[in-house]
Motif scaffolding. Structure first.
Motif, PDB file in Angstrom:
ATOM      1  N   HIS A 282       0.818  -1.214   0.000  1.00 42.14           N
ATOM      2  CA  HIS A 282       0.000   0.000   0.000  1.00 42.14           C
ATOM      3  C   HIS A 282       0.852   1.265   0.000  1.00 42.14           C
ATOM      4  N   SER A 283       2.124   1.129  -0.373  1.00 46.61           N
ATOM      5  CA  SER A 283       3.056   2.266  -0.455  1.00 46.61           C
ATOM      6  C   SER A 283       3.213   2.987   0.879  1.00 46.61           C
ATOM      7  N   CYS A 284       3.134   2.227   1.961  1.00 45.62           N
ATOM      8  CA  CYS A 284       3.282   2.783   3.307  1.00 45.62           C
ATOM      9  C   CYS A 284       4.504   2.191   3.995  1.00 45.62           C
ATOM     10  N   GLY A 285       5.004   2.925   4.956  1.00 46.80           N
ATOM     11  CA  GLY A 285       6.039   2.403   5.823  1.00 46.80           C
ATOM     12  C   GLY A 285       5.419   1.802   7.071  1.00 46.80           C
ATOM     13  N   VAL A 286       6.185   0.992   7.780  1.00 51.24           N
ATOM     14  CA  VAL A 286       5.635   0.351   8.977  1.00 51.24           C
ATOM     15  C   VAL A 286       6.734   0.147  10.010  1.00 51.24           C
ATOM     16  N   GLU A 287       6.358   0.264  11.272  1.00 53.52           N
ATOM     17  CA  GLU A 287       7.221  -0.085  12.396  1.00 53.52           C
ATOM     18  C   GLU A 287       6.488  -1.139  13.225  1.00 53.52           C
ATOM     19  N   VAL A 288       7.163  -2.224  13.508  1.00 55.12           N
ATOM     20  CA  VAL A 288       6.586  -3.296  14.309  1.00 55.12           C
ATOM     21  C   VAL A 288       7.437  -3.464  15.565  1.00 55.12           C
ATOM     22  N   LYS A 289       6.813  -3.305  16.702  1.00 53.49           N
ATOM     23  CA  LYS A 289       7.497  -3.494  17.981  1.00 53.49           C
ATOM     24  C   LYS A 289       6.854  -4.675  18.690  1.00 53.49           C
ATOM     25  N   ILE A 290       7.655  -5.673  19.026  1.00 49.70           N
ATOM     26  CA  ILE A 290       7.167  -6.844  19.752  1.00 49.70           C
ATOM     27  C   ILE A 290       7.813  -6.862  21.133  1.00 49.70           C
ATOM     28  N   THR A 291       6.979  -6.785  22.165  1.00 51.54           N
ATOM     29  CA  THR A 291       7.447  -6.842  23.545  1.00 51.54           C
ATOM     30  C   THR A 291       7.389  -8.286  24.018  1.00 51.54           C
ATOM     31  N   HIS A 292       8.540  -8.841  24.343  1.00 51.64           N
ATOM     32  CA  HIS A 292       8.614 -10.233  24.765  1.00 51.64           C
ATOM     33  C   HIS A 292       8.139 -10.342  26.211  1.00 51.64           C
ATOM     34  N   GLY A 293       7.100 -11.117  26.410  1.00 50.16           N
ATOM     35  CA  GLY A 293       6.532 -11.289  27.736  1.00 50.16           C
ATOM     36  C   GLY A 293       6.870 -12.642  28.327  1.00 50.16           C
ATOM     37  N   GLU A 294       5.910 -13.218  29.033  1.00 49.81           N
ATOM     38  CA  GLU A 294       6.139 -14.445  29.786  1.00 49.81           C
ATOM     39  C   GLU A 294       6.397 -15.638  28.874  1.00 49.81           C
ATOM     40  N   PRO A 295       7.283 -16.543  29.285  1.00 53.10           N
ATOM     41  CA  PRO A 295       7.445 -17.803  28.560  1.00 53.10           C
ATOM     42  C   PRO A 295       6.282 -18.750  28.863  1.00 53.10           C
ATOM     43  N   VAL A 296       6.282 -19.902  28.228  1.00 53.33           N
ATOM     44  CA  VAL A 296       5.295 -20.942  28.503  1.00 53.33           C
ATOM     45  C   VAL A 296       5.446 -21.404  29.957  1.00 53.33           C
ATOM     46  N   LEU A 297       4.317 -21.588  30.634  1.00 46.80           N
ATOM     47  CA  LEU A 297       4.337 -22.082  32.011  1.00 46.80           C
ATOM     48  C   LEU A 297       4.271 -23.600  31.970  1.00 46.80           C
ATOM     49  N   HIS A 298       5.347 -24.237  32.445  1.00 46.77           N
ATOM     50  CA  HIS A 298       5.461 -25.696  32.373  1.00 46.77           C
ATOM     51  C   HIS A 298       5.455 -26.288  33.777  1.00 46.77           C
ATOM     52  N   ASN A 299       4.499 -27.166  34.038  1.00 46.96           N
ATOM     53  CA  ASN A 299       4.432 -27.879  35.315  1.00 46.96           C
ATOM     54  C   ASN A 299       5.270 -29.153  35.249  1.00 46.96           C
ATOM     55  N   ASP A 300       6.191 -29.296  36.210  1.00 51.94           N
ATOM     56  CA  ASP A 300       7.072 -30.454  36.271  1.00 51.94           C
ATOM     57  C   ASP A 300       6.238 -31.721  36.547  1.00 51.94           C
ATOM     58  N   PRO A 301       6.260 -32.733  35.666  1.00 48.93           N
ATOM     59  CA  PRO A 301       5.390 -33.909  35.845  1.00 48.93           C
ATOM     60  C   PRO A 301       5.648 -34.660  37.145  1.00 48.93           C
ATOM     61  N   ARG A 302       6.907 -34.799  37.518  1.00 50.28           N
ATOM     62  CA  ARG A 302       7.208 -35.534  38.748  1.00 50.28           C
ATOM     63  C   ARG A 302       6.676 -34.800  39.969  1.00 50.28           C
ATOM     64  N   LEU A 303       6.816 -33.499  39.958  1.00 45.87           N
ATOM     65  CA  LEU A 303       6.313 -32.697  41.071  1.00 45.87           C
ATOM     66  C   LEU A 303       4.787 -32.703  41.097  1.00 45.87           C
ATOM     67  N   VAL A 304       4.166 -32.659  39.918  1.00 41.94           N
ATOM     68  CA  VAL A 304       2.702 -32.745  39.845  1.00 41.94           C
ATOM     69  C   VAL A 304       2.207 -34.027  40.510  1.00 41.94           C
ATOM     70  N   ASP A 305       2.845 -35.149  40.212  1.00 45.73           N
ATOM     71  CA  ASP A 305       2.433 -36.427  40.809  1.00 45.73           C
ATOM     72  C   ASP A 305       2.539 -36.387  42.329  1.00 45.73           C
ATOM     73  N   ALA A 306       3.633 -35.815  42.837  1.00 46.37           N
ATOM     74  CA  ALA A 306       3.834 -35.757  44.281  1.00 46.37           C
ATOM     75  C   ALA A 306       2.788 -34.867  44.954  1.00 46.37           C
ATOM     76  N   VAL A 307       2.474 -33.740  44.312  1.00 45.16           N
ATOM     77  CA  VAL A 307       1.469 -32.819  44.865  1.00 45.16           C
ATOM     78  C   VAL A 307       0.087 -33.466  44.808  1.00 45.16           C
ATOM     79  N   ALA A 308      -0.214 -34.120  43.694  1.00 47.58           N
ATOM     80  CA  ALA A 308      -1.536 -34.734  43.520  1.00 47.58           C
ATOM     81  C   ALA A 308      -1.815 -35.779  44.592  1.00 47.58           C
ATOM     82  N   ARG A 309      -0.783 -36.475  45.046  1.00 45.92           N
ATOM     83  CA  ARG A 309      -0.986 -37.477  46.099  1.00 45.92           C
ATOM     84  C   ARG A 309      -1.523 -36.813  47.376  1.00 45.92           C
TER      85      ARG A 309
END
Length: 389
Positions: A282-309
């Motif tokens: 479209h004959s336009c210029g553009v600026e794209v700013k990406i702010t990096h936020g939180e990573p994926v939240l991963h629950n440790d499977p072994r710890l999950v099992d221990a907590v679930a008990r």
């Protein structure tokens, strides 16, 4: 096996913590200003072996002696929301409210800490009073980068967050990725302004931005594996001041969510490429700013099992399926140590961040019981010969 009186002691301290919850709810503080909240919680915690100030307004409090410890996170910040719950102990600070349950999480953490201290449980507890969960820069990220958790010997981290999408009385304790990574983007399209009656003499950034917004919606459907959960969404658009003037600038903001690092990186690149190429068409210029936020939240499977008990030993109903593209900066902890974030069903029908969101005392009780189960599960693994990681 835990002392059979453990849960009775916890129940007593939970009742005492109900008043603290009301105090915190009445005097909420926004992200980065939580000094009063921190000091109020510090005063309610049992005498500590050490108190380390972190992340400007946060603190890490050691309950117990030396050696590897289990951390429990309590977020301190409120939201810029005007409360409409109508309770006597509603927020007294205009435009600020605990609309995400952080007051409940903190009071539950105090009850758990008092229980551990009273019974002299052998595994030390680190009560992590975290600021800035709701905004960038993340308080959890700053705590991790500060190195204070490593210095205190934190071997595992436990979190519990109210979630009204779950039935009352249910705790979700799910292994693997349970919350998405979260990035934010801002797209500014620069064109040539002019009279709306003579569009051929302009480069219309608003039209270009409209096409960019539409094109962004094809990224997930055409660039991402259909089996991988992801979101690219535009949440705000702004441009122009008059009906007969083509503006020189148009702006949009939005979010990028993914459940794995590879998809996250792909989405960032595709947002950038789509914006640049459509704007150029479209004959336009553009600026794209990406702010990096939180990573994926991963629950440790072994710890999950221990907590679930321990959750099961208390006959607490569990969900093993809840995952969402919501985000929580607890994920910074899960990047560097075994961690479990549990989600706790709430009696309220209001969604998180609603002006009328008001968890009950029963929700406080269940949150505290989930936190204690988390502590006990992590302590079990610490006592085993093999390390958590």
């Amino acid at each position: 096996m835990a002392d059979p009186d453990l849960w009775e002691v916890l129940d007593r301290h939970i009742h005492e913590a109900e008043q603290l919850r009301r105090c915190l709810h009445r005097e909420p503080e926004l992200s980065g200003t939580e000094i009063g909240t921190r000091d109020r919680v510090l005063a309610a915690l049992p005498p500590a072996a050490s108190v380390t100030k972190v992340a400007d307004t946060g603190a890490i409090v050691r309950i117990g002696g030396d050696g590897p410890a289990v951390g429990i996170r309590g977020e301190m910040d409120a939201l810029p929301v005007t409360e409409t719950s109508g309770v006597e102990w509603a927020s007294e600070r205009a435009g600020t409210a605990h609309a995400c349950g952080h007051d409940v999480h903190l009071a539950a953490l105090v009850a758990v800490a008092r229980t551990i201290e009273e019974l002299r449980l052998p595994t030390p507890l680190l009560a992590v009073l975290q600021p800035r969960e709701e905004t960038y820069p993340s308080g959890a990220r700053d705590i991790v980068e500060d190195g204070a958790l490593q210095a205190e010997g934190c071997a595992a981290m436990i979190g519990a967050h109210l979630q009204p999408a779950l039935p009352t009385g249910v705790v979700a304790c799910v292994p693997g990725s349970v919350n998405a990574s979260s990035d934010e983007f801002e797209i500014q399209v620069h064109g040539t302004s002019g009279h709306a009656a003579y569009p051929h003499l302009t480069a219309d950034p608003l039209l270009a931005l409209a096409q960019i917004v539409v094109a962004l919606q094809s990224i997930v459907s055409r660039s991402v594996d259909p089996m991988a959960a992801a979101v690219v969404g535009v949440s705000s658009i702004s441009s122009g001041t008059a009906a007969n003037v083509i503006p020189g600038l148009a702006r949009a903001t939005g979010t990028i969510r993914a459940m794995n690092a590879e998809t996250r990186e792909l989405l960032r690149k595709r947002v950038q490429a789509v914006a640049e190429n459509v704007a150029r068409a479209h004959s336009c210029g553009v600026e794209v700013k990406i702010t990096h936020g939180e990573p994926v939240l991963h629950n440790d499977p072994r710890l999950v099992d221990a907590v679930a008990r321990h959750l099961g030993d208390q006959s607490i109903a569990m969900s093993t399926t809840l995952r969402s593209l919501g985000a929580d900066d607890f994920s910074y902890f899960s990047e560097v140590m075994p961690a479990v974030m549990m989600f706790v069903g709430s009696e309220t029908d209001e969604p998180l961040h609603s002006s009328a969101f008001l968890p009950s005392d029963s929700d406080l009780h269940l949150t505290a019981r989930a936190m204690l189960a988390g502590y006990l599960g992590a302590a079990d693994l610490l006592r085993e010969e093999s390390p958590l990681r």
